[in-house]
Design a protein around this motif. Sequence first.
Motif, PDB file in Angstrom:
ATOM      1  N   TYR A 281       0.811  -1.221   0.000  1.00 14.05           N
ATOM      2  CA  TYR A 281       0.000   0.000   0.000  1.00 14.05           C
ATOM      3  C   TYR A 281       0.848   1.277   0.000  1.00 14.05           C
ATOM      4  CZ  TYR A 281       1.049   0.212   4.988  1.00 14.05           C
ATOM      5  OH  TYR A 281       1.704   0.284   6.173  1.00 14.05           O
ATOM      6  N   ASP A 282       2.061   1.179   0.542  1.00 12.65           N
ATOM      7  CA  ASP A 282       2.928   2.368   0.564  1.00 12.65           C
ATOM      8  C   ASP A 282       3.399   2.753  -0.836  1.00 12.65           C
ATOM      9  OD1 ASP A 282       4.176  -0.141   0.732  1.00 12.65           O
ATOM     10  OD2 ASP A 282       6.097   0.788   1.277  1.00 12.65           O
ATOM     11  N   MET A 283       3.225   1.817  -1.807  1.00 15.90           N
ATOM     12  CA  MET A 283       3.684   2.102  -3.168  1.00 15.90           C
ATOM     13  C   MET A 283       2.576   2.688  -4.043  1.00 15.90           C
ATOM     14  SD  MET A 283       6.855   0.928  -3.564  1.00 15.90           S
ATOM     15  CE  MET A 283       6.963   0.471  -5.310  1.00 15.90           C
ATOM     16  N   ILE A 284       1.333   2.684  -3.548  1.00 16.28           N
ATOM     17  CA  ILE A 284       0.206   3.082  -4.397  1.00 16.28           C
ATOM     18  C   ILE A 284       0.372   4.523  -4.895  1.00 16.28           C
ATOM     19  CG2 ILE A 284      -2.304   3.418  -4.508  1.00 16.28           C
ATOM     20  CD1 ILE A 284      -2.571   1.163  -2.440  1.00 16.28           C
ATOM     21  N   GLY A 285       0.722   5.407  -3.960  1.00 17.68           N
ATOM     22  CA  GLY A 285       0.901   6.811  -4.324  1.00 17.68           C
ATOM     23  C   GLY A 285       1.953   6.972  -5.401  1.00 17.68           C
ATOM     24  N   GLU A 286       3.060   6.253  -5.218  1.00 15.15           N
ATOM     25  CA  GLU A 286       4.153   6.327  -6.179  1.00 15.15           C
ATOM     26  C   GLU A 286       3.713   5.792  -7.545  1.00 15.15           C
ATOM     27  OE1 GLU A 286       6.932   7.641  -6.513  1.00 15.15           O
ATOM     28  OE2 GLU A 286       7.884   6.503  -8.141  1.00 15.15           O
ATOM     29  N   ALA A 287       2.931   4.697  -7.516  1.00 11.39           N
ATOM     30  CA  ALA A 287       2.462   4.108  -8.774  1.00 11.39           C
ATOM     31  C   ALA A 287       1.612   5.114  -9.548  1.00 11.39           C
ATOM     32  CB  ALA A 287       1.663   2.835  -8.508  1.00 11.39           C
TER      33      ALA A 287
END
Lengths: 518, 144
Positions: A281-287
Amino acid sequence: MTRHATTMARSLPAAALALMLATLPARAQGLDTAIDGFFAATTTWFVNIIFSNFPGTSFPWIVAWLVVGATVFTLYFGFIQFRAFRHSIHLVRGDYSNPNDAGEVSHFQALTTALSGTVGLGNIAGVAVAISIGGPGATFWMILAGLLGMASKFTECTLGVKYRNEYADGTVSGGPMYYMVKGFKERGIPGGKIMAVLFAIFCILGSFGGGNMFQANQAHAQITNVVGAYPGWITGVVMAVIVFLVIVGGLKSIARVTEKVVPFMAAIYVGTALIIIGMNYDMIGEAFRQIFVGAFTNDGVVGGMIGALIQGFRRAAFSNEAGVGSAAIAHSAVRTKEPTTEGFVSLLEPFIDTVIICTMTALVIIITGQLVSDPTTGLFVLNEAGTQIQTVTGNSGVALTSDAFSSAFSWFRYILVLAVVLFAFSTMISWSYYGLKAWTFLFGEGQTKELIFKLLFCFFVIIGAASSLGAVIDFSDAAIFAMAVVNILALYVLMPIVKAEMNSYLARLKSGEIRKYN
Amino acid sequence: MTRKIVVGYDGSETARRALDFAMARARAEGNSIVIAHVLEWSPYSFLTPSEVEERHRRRSEELQRAETAILAPVVAEVEQAGIPVATVLRYGHIAETMARIAKDEDAAMLIIGRMGHSGFAARIFGSVAATLAQASPVPVVIVP
């Protein structure tokens, strides 16, 4: 067909197929080359026309044709896909269905039947190709194309229901062929019949090709990826026999199992994707940052921003078939007094197919870090040939999707094979129906005529799986998009009729004349 | 005033016993009988394109068959017994639809046969009798 052959085909369809199967493998090799050569010689010009690029670019005009069409319909109907979205969901839920009509085909059933024809390899393999060439930014354009495509589906499916043929025994036949003939006549515009015939020809070719050979071919490729190489005709014969049992033998149980398993597989696919996304979930923003930045700037991908745009548009169009006209055939058999309701229901298709399922695939590939980027510049690194972004495993297509999902759950590649095979099979069953409708439109209805089509269809399953018939597959892909050329042209002519229908329905909905039942 | 007794009838032996039970009650209390037959149907099942195309014709055939093969013989019989009788033929989830029929008909009572399959199948799929025992809007009699 001679009288003798007709009798045989009627009385002994199984024997006819057995004969076909027995002779095929032995000749497959020679036949492959011969057919490929024949197709290459006679159809390359056609494929080249359909898939040619705008001069000086790598932008295929057919992609522009579909996207421009979708944009025109979106504007002409005042962003109907957003205005009617909630109402569409209420329709699918059955809120507006008369309880006395229970036992008829529900909106939900019409939607899932049509979806099973479109959800497939495009969602799994096509997206991976788009991302690996166009980068994460391709996702943005893919979603946009999916959203616009909803208006195309709305237009064609409303017309499909409005101008269908209803027969005395209660069965119906519909689709672009019928709205071209009847709709053009109603508007007093000539050429409807010619367009309908053209459409039907392309639809038959497309049903043998993209809706059949391509599917069988890719299913075989996926199976060999997991279990190792073996001759393609084995897959072909097995699939052809199953397809034969369903479409000729009327063995409903197999079709019913598939129709039940396919939505289940789609749910597993989306569910697993959501779990993987949730785990990271911590990667969602980056994606999403990568998706938006990549859509408007050059992040190092092939062709830069325009490259991302082409890939996104192209894969969305390939995946959801909006504007192709196939969905209009599938939706026209539904029982409804209001053609507009079926248009509303169908506009959910590109949303589910492209905006949800394709985006899931894209997010999983991005989030699991399959694409290699340069840590110092932040730009993506291209492979040695410079044709696509370097991936961790060096794979593209279905294999890339498989890598992405397997990086979280190693067993997922087996599920994926099953999904690909089942999606391929359900797409074949759907397209056998679309092709048959076009066939009977051209040649008339009748058991023998229909049997000839069905046997041909089974025959092409084997050809598709058995060989790497590049020219044949190129041609059949081109035929599907040729359907869109004719169909969207007809939609432009007939869209005022859809607008009148839509406005009348919306007015009655607003005035309370059309009410909810529960 | 005569009240209605709704009987779930599917042509099976237990349904037959339920109907006999209902007829005895109706005769004793001067009630009328509504014979209800529900064709199992879910709007959320999945169909192939050709099934979609044929659905309307199939539905007419199914209704016709249910009317002539299941309902007509027993209607004649109940009429001969001098009990006022009506029929209801619907599609839907069996238990839910039976409950709705009982409500729509303003029934005094709902009488159904026990479905027969006990144990495993009923645990998974739920039994009509058990669902109605919990969800029926009117008193339910379950005839073994």
